[in-house]
Write a protein that holds these residues in place. Structure first.
Motif, PDB file in Angstrom:
ATOM      1  N   THR A 149       0.845  -1.185   0.000  1.00 36.00           N
ATOM      2  CA  THR A 149       0.000   0.000   0.000  1.00 36.00           C
ATOM      3  C   THR A 149       0.879   1.232   0.000  1.00 36.00           C
ATOM      4  N   ARG A 150       0.273   2.348  -0.192  1.00 33.12           N
ATOM      5  CA  ARG A 150       1.040   3.588  -0.226  1.00 33.12           C
ATOM      6  C   ARG A 150       1.695   3.864   1.115  1.00 33.12           C
ATOM      7  N   GLN A 151       1.023   3.487   2.205  1.00 34.94           N
ATOM      8  CA  GLN A 151       1.555   3.772   3.537  1.00 34.94           C
ATOM      9  C   GLN A 151       2.805   2.956   3.839  1.00 34.94           C
ATOM     10  N   ASN A 152       2.723   1.596   3.629  1.00 37.20           N
ATOM     11  CA  ASN A 152       3.903   0.798   3.960  1.00 37.20           C
ATOM     12  C   ASN A 152       5.025   0.993   2.953  1.00 37.20           C
ATOM     13  N   THR A 153       4.709   1.402   1.712  1.00 43.23           N
ATOM     14  CA  THR A 153       5.759   1.694   0.738  1.00 43.23           C
ATOM     15  C   THR A 153       6.554   2.924   1.152  1.00 43.23           C
ATOM     16  N   VAL A 154       5.878   3.955   1.611  1.00 44.12           N
ATOM     17  CA  VAL A 154       6.561   5.164   2.072  1.00 44.12           C
ATOM     18  C   VAL A 154       7.420   4.857   3.292  1.00 44.12           C
ATOM     19  N   LEU A 155       6.894   4.048   4.230  1.00 50.92           N
ATOM     20  CA  LEU A 155       7.658   3.688   5.420  1.00 50.92           C
ATOM     21  C   LEU A 155       8.909   2.906   5.058  1.00 50.92           C
ATOM     22  N   ARG A 156       8.780   1.978   4.117  1.00 53.18           N
ATOM     23  CA  ARG A 156       9.942   1.194   3.705  1.00 53.18           C
ATOM     24  C   ARG A 156      11.002   2.079   3.059  1.00 53.18           C
ATOM     25  N   ASN A 157      10.583   3.035   2.246  1.00 48.13           N
ATOM     26  CA  ASN A 157      11.540   3.951   1.616  1.00 48.13           C
ATOM     27  C   ASN A 157      12.260   4.801   2.654  1.00 48.13           C
ATOM     28  N   ILE A 158      11.536   5.210   3.700  1.00 48.96           N
ATOM     29  CA  ILE A 158      12.163   6.006   4.759  1.00 48.96           C
ATOM     30  C   ILE A 158      13.218   5.185   5.486  1.00 48.96           C
ATOM     31  N   LEU A 159      12.896   3.915   5.788  1.00 51.40           N
ATOM     32  CA  LEU A 159      13.859   3.056   6.481  1.00 51.40           C
ATOM     33  C   LEU A 159      15.095   2.820   5.629  1.00 51.40           C
ATOM     34  N   TRP A 160      14.905   2.601   4.332  1.00 54.28           N
ATOM     35  CA  TRP A 160      16.055   2.429   3.441  1.00 54.28           C
ATOM     36  C   TRP A 160      16.921   3.680   3.420  1.00 54.28           C
ATOM     37  N   ALA A 161      16.302   4.834   3.371  1.00 54.41           N
ATOM     38  CA  ALA A 161      17.057   6.087   3.331  1.00 54.41           C
ATOM     39  C   ALA A 161      17.850   6.293   4.616  1.00 54.41           C
ATOM     40  N   LEU A 162      17.226   5.984   5.768  1.00 52.91           N
ATOM     41  CA  LEU A 162      17.937   6.121   7.042  1.00 52.91           C
ATOM     42  C   LEU A 162      19.123   5.172   7.121  1.00 52.91           C
ATOM     43  N   GLY A 163      18.920   3.911   6.690  1.00 44.75           N
ATOM     44  CA  GLY A 163      20.022   2.946   6.721  1.00 44.75           C
ATOM     45  C   GLY A 163      21.168   3.359   5.825  1.00 44.75           C
ATOM     46  N   LEU A 164      20.851   3.852   4.631  1.00 43.81           N
ATOM     47  CA  LEU A 164      21.897   4.294   3.714  1.00 43.81           C
ATOM     48  C   LEU A 164      22.642   5.497   4.260  1.00 43.81           C
ATOM     49  N   THR A 165      21.911   6.416   4.886  1.00 41.27           N
ATOM     50  CA  THR A 165      22.552   7.599   5.467  1.00 41.27           C
ATOM     51  C   THR A 165      23.505   7.213   6.590  1.00 41.27           C
ATOM     52  N   MET A 166      23.088   6.289   7.455  1.00 34.20           N
ATOM     53  CA  MET A 166      23.958   5.848   8.547  1.00 34.20           C
ATOM     54  C   MET A 166      25.211   5.171   8.016  1.00 34.20           C
ATOM     55  N   ALA A 167      25.066   4.371   6.952  1.00 34.89           N
ATOM     56  CA  ALA A 167      26.235   3.701   6.379  1.00 34.89           C
ATOM     57  C   ALA A 167      27.229   4.715   5.830  1.00 34.89           C
ATOM     58  N   VAL A 168      26.723   5.748   5.162  1.00 35.91           N
ATOM     59  CA  VAL A 168      27.613   6.782   4.620  1.00 35.91           C
ATOM     60  C   VAL A 168      28.322   7.526   5.743  1.00 35.91           C
ATOM     61  N   VAL A 169      27.599   7.820   6.827  1.00 35.32           N
ATOM     62  CA  VAL A 169      28.206   8.529   7.963  1.00 35.32           C
ATOM     63  C   VAL A 169      29.321   7.698   8.585  1.00 35.32           C
ATOM     64  N   VAL A 170      29.089   6.388   8.738  1.00 36.27           N
ATOM     65  CA  VAL A 170      30.114   5.518   9.330  1.00 36.27           C
ATOM     66  C   VAL A 170      31.359   5.470   8.456  1.00 36.27           C
ATOM     67  N   VAL A 171      31.164   5.332   7.139  1.00 37.97           N
ATOM     68  CA  VAL A 171      32.311   5.277   6.227  1.00 37.97           C
ATOM     69  C   VAL A 171      33.108   6.573   6.270  1.00 37.97           C
ATOM     70  N   MET A 172      32.413   7.709   6.283  1.00 37.91           N
ATOM     71  CA  MET A 172      33.104   8.997   6.326  1.00 37.91           C
ATOM     72  C   MET A 172      33.840   9.187   7.651  1.00 37.91           C
ATOM     73  N   ALA A 173      33.242   8.709   8.745  1.00 34.87           N
ATOM     74  CA  ALA A 173      33.898   8.842  10.048  1.00 34.87           C
ATOM     75  C   ALA A 173      35.176   8.024  10.105  1.00 34.87           C
ATOM     76  N   VAL A 174      35.123   6.792   9.568  1.00 36.41           N
ATOM     77  CA  VAL A 174      36.322   5.953   9.558  1.00 36.41           C
ATOM     78  C   VAL A 174      37.401   6.564   8.675  1.00 36.41           C
ATOM     79  N   ALA A 175      36.982   7.119   7.514  1.00 37.20           N
ATOM     80  CA  ALA A 175      37.961   7.713   6.602  1.00 37.20           C
ATOM     81  C   ALA A 175      38.590   8.969   7.194  1.00 37.20           C
TER      82      ALA A 175
END
Length: 229
Positions: free
Chosen positions: A52-78
């Motif tokens: 549904t539109r509701q769970n699709t939006v929620l899933r996209n938000i979770l993916w975006a948060l996970g990707l953002t955290m991964a980028v932050v960790v990589v930049m911090a290590v670098a």
């Protein structure tokens, strides 16, 4: 003459035929009554749900948060790294055999590899040789006062070598150690280390660290002596 008497066989009894009625009986039966056929069972409800539109939006938000955290960790290590070698304390009873490492490095190096023996109060922390176009021999020590000191040696004393060993270095004065002309260097604005740079026969040498000048001169003298075999 004798009369011959013939016995007449007795007639065989007539066998009664038993008629068997194979036809089904129309009367009531003593067996159990026939059960009606069961109806179709209801199918279990599937756990799958159409997106549904509701769970699709929620899933996209979770993916975006996970990707953002991964980028932050990589930049911090670098940016911050995982810990410099100078910050790692050697394990108890562990020793680095600089002399043995120098012998292996000498098989590849185009310059006489320094293997100083400054004294028992000095602790050898690590030794590394980098092969390639710009060969480099680097040994790290803990001085008798507990300061960190790094010895760097290359085929010649060049500006890139000085910049890598002691960024922003400035010459303070000239001096002679073991018959070799050397220079005392001061680190940059935010670098409290002191260094001694020497131009030997076919090699350049830089000893830098937070130790006092006497300890730096002691290690430099031992390094220059070791290059003469």
């Amino acid at each position: 003459m004798h009369d011959v008497q013939h016995d007449t066989p007795a007639a065989e009894p007539e066998v009664a035929r038993v008629a068997r009625d194979d036809a089904p009986s129309d009367g009531p039966s003593d067996g159990p009554a026939a059960q009606p056929a069961p109806g179709p069972r209801p199918r279990p409800k599937s756990s799958y749900e159409l997106p549904t539109r509701q769970n699709t939006v929620l899933r996209n938000i979770l993916w975006a948060l996970g990707l953002t955290m991964a980028v932050v960790v990589v930049m911090a290590v670098a940016f911050f790294g995982v810990g410099a070698d100078l910050e790692r304390e050697p394990l108890e009873n562990s020793e680095v055999d600089v002399a043995a490492s120098a012998e292996r490095a000498q098989d590849l190096a185009a310059f006489p590899v320094a293997a100083p023996a400054p004294g028992e109060a000095w602790a050898e922390r690590s030794a590394r040789f980098t092969d390639g176009q710009n060969q480099r021999w680097q040994v790290q020590y803990s001085s008798p006062s507990g300061a960190h000191v790094t010895l760097t040696q290359e085929g010649e004393l060049s500006a890139p070598m000085l910049s890598a060993a002691l960024p922003g270095a400035a010459v303070q004065e000239d001096l002679e150690i073991e018959g070799t002309t050397c220079q005392v260097l001061a680190g940059g604005d935010e670098d409290d280390r002191t260094g001694i740079a020497c131009e030997g026969e076919g090699f350049g040498l830089v000893v830098a660290g937070t130790a006092d000048r006497a300890e730096l001169e002691e290690l430099t003298a031992a390094a220059l002596t070791s290059t003469r075999g």
